[in-house]
Design an enzyme around this catalytic site. Structure first.
Site, mmCIF file in Angstrom:
data_model
loop_
_atom_site.group_PDB
_atom_site.id
_atom_site.type_symbol
_atom_site.label_atom_id
_atom_site.label_comp_id
_atom_site.label_asym_id
_atom_site.label_seq_id
_atom_site.Cartn_x
_atom_site.Cartn_y
_atom_site.Cartn_z
ATOM 1 N N ARG A 113 0.849 -1.204 0.000
ATOM 2 C CA ARG A 113 0.000 0.000 0.000
ATOM 3 C C ARG A 113 0.882 1.251 0.000
ATOM 4 O O ARG A 113 0.582 2.228 -0.694
ATOM 5 C CB ARG A 113 -0.924 -0.017 1.221
ATOM 6 N N HIS A 117 -7.174 7.793 2.475
ATOM 7 C CA HIS A 117 -6.566 8.454 3.632
ATOM 8 C C HIS A 117 -7.369 9.696 3.987
ATOM 9 O O HIS A 117 -7.711 10.494 3.117
ATOM 10 C CB HIS A 117 -5.117 8.837 3.327
ATOM 11 N N TYR A 150 2.528 7.573 4.413
ATOM 12 C CA TYR A 150 2.551 6.453 3.483
ATOM 13 C C TYR A 150 3.284 6.774 2.177
ATOM 14 O O TYR A 150 3.680 5.873 1.453
ATOM 15 C CB TYR A 150 1.129 6.002 3.151
#
Length: 343
Positions: free
Chosen positions: A298, A321, A330
């Site tokens: 991811r 998100h 991320y």
């Protein structure tokens, strides 16, 4: 005045018993190691009675932490999004000696000792999540089960910090090695699962929950109804991701159609997350990348979206998100990509 009596008990911590009787209030008793402690408790309880507060602490003295965790596990956990992880942590707690404490005896010192000892073997994030679970269970006991505690003892305990954000991305050649290992793993779904993760940035739970009736291969979009944050979202599919999902029709037909319980509701339906996790871990070890986690895919997908030129709002719409802070955690852009942009 509290009635103080000496008990015929060999246990040194309960040789003196205090009993408080007051009209209109429940009778309360408690045992102590010394007469002075018993008298002090009696005076404190009578002072509360003088203010008109009836505090019955019998439940807190009789119900153990394990009892509360068991009720929390049965009543609350099944309705949570992360119920599998919460169940695992509950069971870990219930096997720990600390679970034998009566709720009234669960002290700050006992919890601090647990934290410090546990940190010797696991990361700060693990300990933090375990202690937060216990705090939720205790709060459930106080508010829903009516167990009297003056305060939640976890409130006065410093929790460990979260681990630093992971920055693991696939190195050149690693994706090909991983997919080759997937093809030889004996798990016919694993290669397609990895491709969908890298191409879409979906969480593993979201991929496993995909449904055929929510996937449009003409429009190349998948609608997720059950996400971690509780909000549905549509995820655009690359040609590669769509092809991987389509390939699962053949995989399922060849491998599972004879099973009596077989139902083809989605590309990866009926796959157990625990089985998938262990299958992935064995495969990545064989591929020579033991530090890789499935969730790192991811991270990789999110970073690739930025590298393709999508802006923050566009990436957020795809990955789900909720905040820029989480998105930044991320998104780890490759140095080569940044250097190309800088010139």
């Amino acid at each position: 005045m509290a009635t103080i009596t000496k008990r015929d008990d060999n246990v040194s911590t309960r040789r003196w018993q205090a009993r408080v009787r007051r009209k209109g209030f429940p009778v309360q008793t408690k045992a102590f190691a010394s007469r002075a402690e018993a008298e002090a408790w009696g005076r404190a309880l009578e002072a509360l009675y003088d203010l008109g507060h009836a505090v019955d602490t019998r439940d807190a003295r009789e119900i153990t932490v394990r009892d509360v965790l068991a009720r929390y596990l049965a009543d609350v956990v099944p309705g949570l999004k992360g119920h599998e992880t919460e169940t695992y942590r509950c069971k870990v707690w219930m096997r720990h000696p600390l679970a034998e404490y009566a709720m009234a005896n669960l002290t700050r010192q006992a919890l601090t000792d647990y934290r410090d000892t546990r940190l010797l073997t696991v990361t700060g994030s693990t300990v933090r999540h375990e202690m937060l679970l216990l705090a939720r269970a205790i709060e459930y006991g106080r508010k829903e089960l009516g167990i009297y505690l003056a305060e939640n003892p976890l409130r006065s305990v410093r929790l460990p910090k979260e681990n630093a954000a992971r920055e693991r991305r696939l190195l050149p050649g690693e994706e090909e090695r991983l997919l080759a290992a997937c093809r030889g793993s004996g798990a016919p779904y694993l290669e397609h699962l990895v491709v969908v993760a890298v191409e879409t940035g979906m969480r593993q739970s979201e991929i496993l929950g995909l449904r055929w009736d929510r996937i449009s291969f003409e429009k190349r979009v998948a609608v997720l109804g059950d996400t971690k944050n509780g909000e549905a979202r549509a995820v655009p599919l690359t040609h590669r991701a769509a092809a991987a999902m389509q390939a699962m029709r053949t995989v399922r037909e060849l491998n599972w159609h004879r099973k009596r319980e077989y139902t083809d509701t989605g590309p990866f339906s009926k796959l157990n997350s625990t089985v998938v996790r262990h299958s992935f871990m064995r495969t990545r070890d064989r591929a020579g990348m033991p530090d890789l986690r499935f969730h790192d895919l991811r991270h990789e997908a999110t970073s690739r979206l930025f590298e393709k030129g999508l802006n923050t709002m566009e990436v957020s719409a795809i990955t789900g998100h909720k905040t820029l802070t989480m998105l930044r955690r991320y998104a780890h852009l490759s140095m080569d990509h940044l250097l190309m942009k800088l010139g």
